[in-house]
Design a protein around this motif. Sequence first.
Motif, PDB file in Angstrom:
ATOM      1  N   PHE A   1       0.850  -1.187   0.000  1.00 46.04           N
ATOM      2  CA  PHE A   1       0.000   0.000   0.000  1.00 46.04           C
ATOM      3  C   PHE A   1       0.885   1.236   0.000  1.00 46.04           C
ATOM      4  CE2 PHE A   1       0.491  -1.540   4.316  1.00 46.04           C
ATOM      5  CZ  PHE A   1       0.778  -0.419   5.077  1.00 46.04           C
ATOM      6  N   ALA A   2       0.301   2.376  -0.413  1.00 50.69           N
ATOM      7  CA  ALA A   2       1.073   3.603  -0.595  1.00 50.69           C
ATOM      8  C   ALA A   2       0.296   4.791  -0.075  1.00 50.69           C
ATOM      9  CB  ALA A   2       1.419   3.798  -2.078  1.00 50.69           C
ATOM     10  N   ASN A   3       1.044   5.845   0.271  1.00 50.88           N
ATOM     11  CA  ASN A   3       0.477   7.107   0.731  1.00 50.88           C
ATOM     12  C   ASN A   3       0.258   7.998  -0.488  1.00 50.88           C
ATOM     13  OD1 ASN A   3      -0.261   9.464   1.967  1.00 50.88           O
ATOM     14  ND2 ASN A   3       1.688   9.794   3.023  1.00 50.88           N
ATOM     15  N   GLU A   4      -0.984   8.195  -0.882  1.00 50.07           N
ATOM     16  CA  GLU A   4      -1.283   8.969  -2.083  1.00 50.07           C
ATOM     17  C   GLU A   4      -0.989  10.457  -1.912  1.00 50.07           C
ATOM     18  OE1 GLU A   4      -4.686   7.453  -4.720  1.00 50.07           O
ATOM     19  OE2 GLU A   4      -5.412   7.045  -2.678  1.00 50.07           O
TER      20      GLU A   4
ATOM     21  N   ASP B   1       4.643 -12.235  -7.337  1.00 46.01           N
ATOM     22  CA  ASP B   1       5.259 -11.180  -6.533  1.00 46.01           C
ATOM     23  C   ASP B   1       4.923  -9.831  -7.165  1.00 46.01           C
ATOM     24  OD1 ASP B   1       6.697  -9.879  -4.648  1.00 46.01           O
ATOM     25  OD2 ASP B   1       8.669 -10.634  -5.264  1.00 46.01           O
ATOM     26  N   TYR B   2       5.000  -8.765  -6.363  1.00 53.01           N
ATOM     27  CA  TYR B   2       4.731  -7.432  -6.888  1.00 53.01           C
ATOM     28  C   TYR B   2       5.884  -6.964  -7.774  1.00 53.01           C
ATOM     29  CZ  TYR B   2       0.962  -7.019  -3.452  1.00 53.01           C
ATOM     30  OH  TYR B   2      -0.188  -7.211  -2.709  1.00 53.01           O
ATOM     31  N   VAL B   3       5.531  -6.261  -8.846  1.00 52.98           N
ATOM     32  CA  VAL B   3       6.535  -5.622  -9.687  1.00 52.98           C
ATOM     33  C   VAL B   3       7.161  -4.468  -8.920  1.00 52.98           C
ATOM     34  CG1 VAL B   3       6.869  -4.279 -11.801  1.00 52.98           C
ATOM     35  CG2 VAL B   3       5.403  -6.305 -11.832  1.00 52.98           C
ATOM     36  N   ASP B   4       8.472  -4.351  -9.025  1.00 52.25           N
ATOM     37  CA  ASP B   4       9.172  -3.266  -8.328  1.00 52.25           C
ATOM     38  C   ASP B   4       8.816  -1.938  -8.989  1.00 52.25           C
ATOM     39  OD1 ASP B   4      10.757  -1.845  -6.680  1.00 52.25           O
ATOM     40  OD2 ASP B   4      12.665  -2.664  -7.388  1.00 52.25           O
ATOM     41  N   ILE B   5       8.362  -0.984  -8.177  1.00 50.86           N
ATOM     42  CA  ILE B   5       7.966   0.313  -8.722  1.00 50.86           C
ATOM     43  C   ILE B   5       9.020   1.389  -8.472  1.00 50.86           C
ATOM     44  CG2 ILE B   5       5.516  -0.203  -8.450  1.00 50.86           C
ATOM     45  CD1 ILE B   5       5.503   1.567  -5.952  1.00 50.86           C
ATOM     46  N   MET B   6      10.110   1.030  -7.820  1.00 55.40           N
ATOM     47  CA  MET B   6      11.129   2.007  -7.457  1.00 55.40           C
ATOM     48  C   MET B   6      12.390   1.774  -8.290  1.00 55.40           C
ATOM     49  SD  MET B   6      12.657   2.920  -3.682  1.00 55.40           S
ATOM     50  CE  MET B   6      11.021   3.275  -3.083  1.00 55.40           C
TER      51      MET B   6
ATOM     52  N   ASP C   1       7.196   4.651  -9.919  1.00 57.98           N
ATOM     53  CA  ASP C   1       6.190   4.579 -10.982  1.00 57.98           C
ATOM     54  C   ASP C   1       4.936   3.908 -10.428  1.00 57.98           C
ATOM     55  OD1 ASP C   1       4.732   4.474 -13.254  1.00 57.98           O
ATOM     56  OD2 ASP C   1       6.046   3.066 -14.335  1.00 57.98           O
ATOM     57  N   TYR C   2       3.944   4.731 -10.061  1.00 59.84           N
ATOM     58  CA  TYR C   2       2.722   4.185  -9.478  1.00 59.84           C
ATOM     59  C   TYR C   2       1.796   3.569 -10.521  1.00 59.84           C
ATOM     60  CZ  TYR C   2       3.886   6.230  -4.967  1.00 59.84           C
ATOM     61  OH  TYR C   2       4.503   6.525  -3.777  1.00 59.84           O
ATOM     62  N   SER C   3       2.088   3.750 -11.792  1.00 60.54           N
ATOM     63  CA  SER C   3       1.279   3.092 -12.814  1.00 60.54           C
ATOM     64  C   SER C   3       1.468   1.579 -12.789  1.00 60.54           C
ATOM     65  CB  SER C   3       1.626   3.643 -14.200  1.00 60.54           C
ATOM     66  OG  SER C   3       2.964   3.316 -14.557  1.00 60.54           O
ATOM     67  N   ARG C   4       2.552   1.113 -12.156  1.00 60.18           N
ATOM     68  CA  ARG C   4       2.801  -0.329 -12.023  1.00 60.18           C
ATOM     69  C   ARG C   4       2.489  -0.841 -10.622  1.00 60.18           C
ATOM     70  NH1 ARG C   4       8.894  -1.093 -13.657  1.00 60.18           N
ATOM     71  NH2 ARG C   4       9.116   0.708 -12.294  1.00 60.18           N
ATOM     72  N   PHE C   5       1.784  -0.029  -9.851  1.00 57.24           N
ATOM     73  CA  PHE C   5       1.592  -0.365  -8.437  1.00 57.24           C
ATOM     74  C   PHE C   5       0.857  -1.692  -8.253  1.00 57.24           C
ATOM     75  CE2 PHE C   5      -0.635  -0.074  -4.348  1.00 57.24           C
ATOM     76  CZ  PHE C   5       0.420   0.254  -3.509  1.00 57.24           C
ATOM     77  N   HIS C   6      -0.144  -1.975  -9.080  1.00 60.48           N
ATOM     78  CA  HIS C   6      -0.934  -3.194  -8.934  1.00 60.48           C
ATOM     79  C   HIS C   6      -0.388  -4.373  -9.749  1.00 60.48           C
ATOM     80  CE1 HIS C   6      -4.005  -0.853  -6.852  1.00 60.48           C
ATOM     81  NE2 HIS C   6      -3.960   0.020  -7.833  1.00 60.48           N
ATOM     82  N   ASP C   7       0.661  -4.140 -10.510  1.00 59.21           N
ATOM     83  CA  ASP C   7       1.178  -5.206 -11.383  1.00 59.21           C
ATOM     84  C   ASP C   7       1.921  -6.258 -10.576  1.00 59.21           C
ATOM     85  OD1 ASP C   7       0.126  -3.719 -13.397  1.00 59.21           O
ATOM     86  OD2 ASP C   7       2.051  -2.919 -14.119  1.00 59.21           O
ATOM     87  N   THR C   8       1.804  -7.482 -11.030  1.00 59.11           N
ATOM     88  CA  THR C   8       2.522  -8.598 -10.404  1.00 59.11           C
ATOM     89  C   THR C   8       3.287  -9.366 -11.485  1.00 59.11           C
ATOM     90  OG1 THR C   8       0.636 -10.119 -10.615  1.00 59.11           O
ATOM     91  CG2 THR C   8       0.787  -8.827  -8.578  1.00 59.11           C
TER      92      THR C   8
END
Length: 306
Positions: A168-171, A275-280, A291-298
């Motif tokens: 989860f992330a702080n929007e 596993d979650y895709v690394d967004i950092m 990159d929050y566009s990949r936040f839900h990607d696995t």
Amino acid sequence: MAGKEGRRVPDASPKRAPPRRLRLSDREAVTHGLRQSFWGDLHHHAVTARWPAFFIGAALVFVLCNLCFATLYMLGDDPVANARPGAFLDYFFFSMETFATVGYGDMHPRTPYGHAVAAIGAFIGVCALAVTTGLIFTRFTQPRARVLFARAPVVAMFDGAKTLMIRFANERHNVIVDASARLWLMRSEYSKEGVFYRRFLRLALTRDESPMFALSWTIMHVIDEASPLHGWTAQDFAESDASLILIFEGHDETASQTLRARRDYPIADTLYGRDYVDIMDLSETGLVSIDYSRFHDTREAAQPLA
């Protein structure tokens, strides 16, 4: 039922309240027998209603009250100066001016009856203004966390152990201090006597506190021998009717308020072996890019599950 003297005796049994359909996370429930009073819980309805519904309701109450007072003015003998005799609209707009304490001066009460009605209207208007102001202030100052939760939990190997993870992330990207997270497993069970009940089991996290939460956080629960999920396979996750409940809490430095957020997941939605895709990303200059566009990607887990 008639009594001995022929009088009708009222039925003492309370009327059954109509059923209500509720949405509880991923489940629906229907309640019976609990009578709901709109006027008895008016503050709750006013605070939880959507903004358009709130303002429409406030406007309707305002118009209805002024219609009632315009009718009272109509019952008097020319109670308002400079108002056309029998002109309902003149009395209606005069009542609105009195309610709002505007006082243009073109129209004013000129009889004791008119003064009495105007005084009552002014008192109700002042009270209504105070109540409306308080409700709007309460609605604006309600602490609301802007937390983005991943669409689904994942189960993958991490640090050599099978691990359940939720990201989860702080929007808002502001600093939330003393942040904490709790993860619960809710499942259906039967007692030895055959009684159905819901059991809540706290899932231990590798890190359930963070001094600062500004970007993203992935909570992890190791599925070891002490875990209620120990021994579960992909089929067990897919066929279970249990749920995961994630509760986040922290102190917002900007608003100086405690924030809370909750997300419920049907455990059947868990992506087993992913596993979650690394967004950092870290550039050569040391600049961190998220990159929050990949936040839900696995993605497929790098190491197969044991």
